[in-house]
Design a protein around this motif. Structure first.
Motif, PDB file in Angstrom:
ATOM      1  N   ASP A 128       1.220  -0.730  -0.030  1.00  0.00           N
ATOM      2  CA  ASP A 128      -0.060  -0.291  -0.173  1.00  0.00           C
ATOM      3  C   ASP A 128       0.615   1.139   0.247  1.00  0.00           C
ATOM      4  O   ASP A 128       1.403   1.712   1.013  1.00  0.00           O
ATOM      5  CB  ASP A 128      -0.804  -0.381   1.064  1.00  0.00           C
ATOM      6  CG  ASP A 128      -1.770   1.062   0.773  1.00  0.00           C
ATOM      7  OD1 ASP A 128      -1.468   2.687   0.210  1.00  0.00           O
ATOM      8  OD2 ASP A 128      -3.078   0.671   2.371  1.00  0.00           O
ATOM      9  N   TRP A 129       1.092   1.615  -1.202  1.00  0.00           N
ATOM     10  CA  TRP A 129       2.046   3.130  -1.437  1.00  0.00           C
ATOM     11  C   TRP A 129       1.825   4.321  -0.570  1.00  0.00           C
ATOM     12  O   TRP A 129       2.357   5.040  -0.482  1.00  0.00           O
ATOM     13  CB  TRP A 129       2.086   3.208  -3.198  1.00  0.00           C
ATOM     14  CG  TRP A 129       2.812   2.104  -3.517  1.00  0.00           C
ATOM     15  CD1 TRP A 129       2.484   1.439  -4.638  1.00  0.00           C
ATOM     16  CD2 TRP A 129       4.040   1.755  -3.159  1.00  0.00           C
ATOM     17  NE1 TRP A 129       3.272   0.404  -4.555  1.00  0.00           N
ATOM     18  CE2 TRP A 129       4.160   0.775  -4.101  1.00  0.00           C
ATOM     19  CE3 TRP A 129       5.695   2.131  -2.300  1.00  0.00           C
ATOM     20  CZ2 TRP A 129       5.646  -0.175  -4.179  1.00  0.00           C
ATOM     21  CZ3 TRP A 129       6.302   1.453  -3.328  1.00  0.00           C
ATOM     22  CH2 TRP A 129       6.246   0.542  -3.723  1.00  0.00           C
ATOM     23  N   SER A 130      -0.065   4.705  -0.087  1.00  0.00           N
ATOM     24  CA  SER A 130      -0.129   5.860   0.949  1.00  0.00           C
ATOM     25  C   SER A 130       0.176   5.238   2.007  1.00  0.00           C
ATOM     26  O   SER A 130      -0.074   6.576   2.669  1.00  0.00           O
ATOM     27  CB  SER A 130      -2.001   5.543   0.937  1.00  0.00           C
ATOM     28  OG  SER A 130      -2.421   4.212   1.652  1.00  0.00           O
ATOM     29  N   LEU A 131       0.341   3.915   2.676  1.00  0.00           N
ATOM     30  CA  LEU A 131       1.284   4.183   3.714  1.00  0.00           C
ATOM     31  C   LEU A 131       2.939   3.800   3.833  1.00  0.00           C
ATOM     32  O   LEU A 131       3.364   4.174   4.941  1.00  0.00           O
ATOM     33  CB  LEU A 131       0.511   2.811   4.607  1.00  0.00           C
ATOM     34  CG  LEU A 131      -0.612   2.652   4.944  1.00  0.00           C
ATOM     35  CD1 LEU A 131      -1.388   1.283   5.176  1.00  0.00           C
ATOM     36  CD2 LEU A 131      -0.806   3.562   5.499  1.00  0.00           C
ATOM     37  N   CYS A 132       3.319   3.755   2.398  1.00  0.00           N
ATOM     38  CA  CYS A 132       4.992   3.248   3.055  1.00  0.00           C
ATOM     39  C   CYS A 132       5.431   4.500   2.817  1.00  0.00           C
ATOM     40  O   CYS A 132       5.680   5.787   2.413  1.00  0.00           O
ATOM     41  CB  CYS A 132       5.411   2.409   1.604  1.00  0.00           C
ATOM     42  SG  CYS A 132       6.871   2.313   0.987  1.00  0.00           S
ATOM     43  N   MET A 133       6.311   3.939   3.857  1.00  0.00           N
ATOM     44  CA  MET A 133       7.351   5.405   4.153  1.00  0.00           C
ATOM     45  C   MET A 133       8.742   5.079   3.296  1.00  0.00           C
ATOM     46  O   MET A 133       9.730   6.341   2.523  1.00  0.00           O
ATOM     47  CB  MET A 133       8.176   5.985   5.807  1.00  0.00           C
ATOM     48  CG  MET A 133       6.872   5.721   6.420  1.00  0.00           C
ATOM     49  SD  MET A 133       7.929   6.069   7.894  1.00  0.00           S
ATOM     50  CE  MET A 133       8.731   4.445   8.602  1.00  0.00           C
ATOM     51  N   TYR A 134       9.098   4.415   2.058  1.00  0.00           N
ATOM     52  CA  TYR A 134      10.259   4.025   1.266  1.00  0.00           C
ATOM     53  C   TYR A 134      11.429   4.090   2.353  1.00  0.00           C
ATOM     54  O   TYR A 134      12.671   4.559   1.665  1.00  0.00           O
ATOM     55  CB  TYR A 134      10.012   5.307   0.908  1.00  0.00           C
ATOM     56  CG  TYR A 134       9.036   4.825  -0.612  1.00  0.00           C
ATOM     57  CD1 TYR A 134       8.903   4.865  -1.395  1.00  0.00           C
ATOM     58  CD2 TYR A 134       8.084   6.346  -0.362  1.00  0.00           C
ATOM     59  CE1 TYR A 134       7.823   4.946  -2.384  1.00  0.00           C
ATOM     60  CE2 TYR A 134       6.426   6.272  -0.875  1.00  0.00           C
ATOM     61  CZ  TYR A 134       6.900   5.583  -2.014  1.00  0.00           C
ATOM     62  OH  TYR A 134       5.756   5.514  -2.420  1.00  0.00           O
ATOM     63  N   CYS A 135      11.501   3.291   3.581  1.00  0.00           N
ATOM     64  CA  CYS A 135      12.730   3.212   4.571  1.00  0.00           C
ATOM     65  C   CYS A 135      13.406   2.038   4.158  1.00  0.00           C
ATOM     66  O   CYS A 135      14.362   1.919   4.218  1.00  0.00           O
ATOM     67  CB  CYS A 135      12.051   3.414   5.928  1.00  0.00           C
ATOM     68  SG  CYS A 135      10.985   1.390   5.927  1.00  0.00           S
ATOM     69  N   VAL A 158       6.391   5.768  -7.294  1.00  0.00           N
ATOM     70  CA  VAL A 158       5.181   5.430  -7.970  1.00  0.00           C
ATOM     71  C   VAL A 158       4.138   6.255  -8.415  1.00  0.00           C
ATOM     72  O   VAL A 158       4.275   7.590  -7.438  1.00  0.00           O
ATOM     73  CB  VAL A 158       4.700   5.200  -6.423  1.00  0.00           C
ATOM     74  CG1 VAL A 158       3.637   4.116  -6.711  1.00  0.00           C
ATOM     75  CG2 VAL A 158       5.614   3.512  -6.254  1.00  0.00           C
ATOM     76  N   PRO A 159       3.607   6.036  -8.714  1.00  0.00           N
ATOM     77  CA  PRO A 159       2.455   7.663  -9.780  1.00  0.00           C
ATOM     78  C   PRO A 159       2.074   7.522  -8.647  1.00  0.00           C
ATOM     79  O   PRO A 159       1.184   6.550  -7.642  1.00  0.00           O
ATOM     80  CB  PRO A 159       2.212   7.122 -10.969  1.00  0.00           C
ATOM     81  CG  PRO A 159       2.485   5.805 -10.716  1.00  0.00           C
ATOM     82  CD  PRO A 159       2.909   5.472  -9.926  1.00  0.00           C
ATOM     83  N   LEU A 208      -3.370   3.182  -5.386  1.00  0.00           N
ATOM     84  CA  LEU A 208      -2.685   3.294  -4.405  1.00  0.00           C
ATOM     85  C   LEU A 208      -1.949   1.741  -4.292  1.00  0.00           C
ATOM     86  O   LEU A 208      -0.753   1.764  -3.082  1.00  0.00           O
ATOM     87  CB  LEU A 208      -1.620   4.489  -3.854  1.00  0.00           C
ATOM     88  CG  LEU A 208      -2.278   5.618  -4.158  1.00  0.00           C
ATOM     89  CD1 LEU A 208      -1.897   6.443  -2.581  1.00  0.00           C
ATOM     90  CD2 LEU A 208      -0.651   5.703  -5.098  1.00  0.00           C
ATOM     91  N   LEU A 209      -2.478   0.540  -4.180  1.00  0.00           N
ATOM     92  CA  LEU A 209      -2.443  -0.527  -3.126  1.00  0.00           C
ATOM     93  C   LEU A 209      -2.495  -1.192  -4.858  1.00  0.00           C
ATOM     94  O   LEU A 209      -2.909  -1.713  -5.393  1.00  0.00           O
ATOM     95  CB  LEU A 209      -3.579  -1.282  -2.695  1.00  0.00           C
ATOM     96  CG  LEU A 209      -3.707  -2.611  -2.608  1.00  0.00           C
ATOM     97  CD1 LEU A 209      -2.860  -2.296  -1.016  1.00  0.00           C
ATOM     98  CD2 LEU A 209      -4.909  -3.200  -1.499  1.00  0.00           C
ATOM     99  N   HIS A 210      -1.285  -2.251  -4.746  1.00  0.00           N
ATOM    100  CA  HIS A 210      -0.253  -2.547  -6.147  1.00  0.00           C
ATOM    101  C   HIS A 210       0.213  -3.525  -5.207  1.00  0.00           C
ATOM    102  O   HIS A 210       0.071  -4.080  -4.195  1.00  0.00           O
ATOM    103  CB  HIS A 210       1.156  -1.920  -6.223  1.00  0.00           C
ATOM    104  CG  HIS A 210       0.804  -0.409  -6.358  1.00  0.00           C
ATOM    105  ND1 HIS A 210       1.688  -0.074  -8.114  1.00  0.00           N
ATOM    106  CD2 HIS A 210       0.128   0.611  -7.348  1.00  0.00           C
ATOM    107  CE1 HIS A 210       1.278   1.120  -8.024  1.00  0.00           C
ATOM    108  NE2 HIS A 210       0.594   1.117  -7.495  1.00  0.00           N
TER     109      HIS A 210
END
Length: 106
Positions: free
Chosen positions: A57-64, A83-84, A92-94
């Motif tokens: 879920d890219w709406s939650l991801c911090m890209y850490c 991620v667009p 945003l859920l891939h």
């Protein structure tokens, strides 16, 4: 390396769940089932996990990158494309098809 997205190399994933457990935002979900392997003559049967679903879920991801660092089989890697953005959160859920290294972004 650009930290724009995370790719899943599905054939390396053993469904160990380390990435999901170690993620500080719990943005990774996966499901799996166990299958029994056919043993060699004289060997005992073994089971292994088979990946059913995998999503970020890219709406939650911090890209850490914690998931990438903790993956023991290098199934998660940094992808080059960002991620667009999306108009809806559900976009945003891939799933694992969208996380493949050769999947189109955007």
């Amino acid at each position: 390396m650009i930290h724009g997205s995370i790719d899943l190399i599905e054939e390396r994933c053993t469904s160990c769940m380390i990435c999901a457990r170690e993620c500080p935002t719990w943005c990774i979900t996966l499901t799996s089932h166990q299958e029994q392997t056919v043993p060699a003559p004289g060997a005992r049967p073994r089971t292994h996990n088979v990946l059913d679903t995998f999503s970020i879920d890219w709406s939650l991801c911090m890209y850490c990158g914690v998931c990438i660092e903790q993956c023991p089989t290098d199934a998660l890697v940094w992808g080059g494309a960002h991620v667009p953005s999306a108009d809806r959160l559900v976009d945003l859920l891939h799933d694992r098809e969208q996380l493949a290294p050769d999947a189109p972004r955007g």
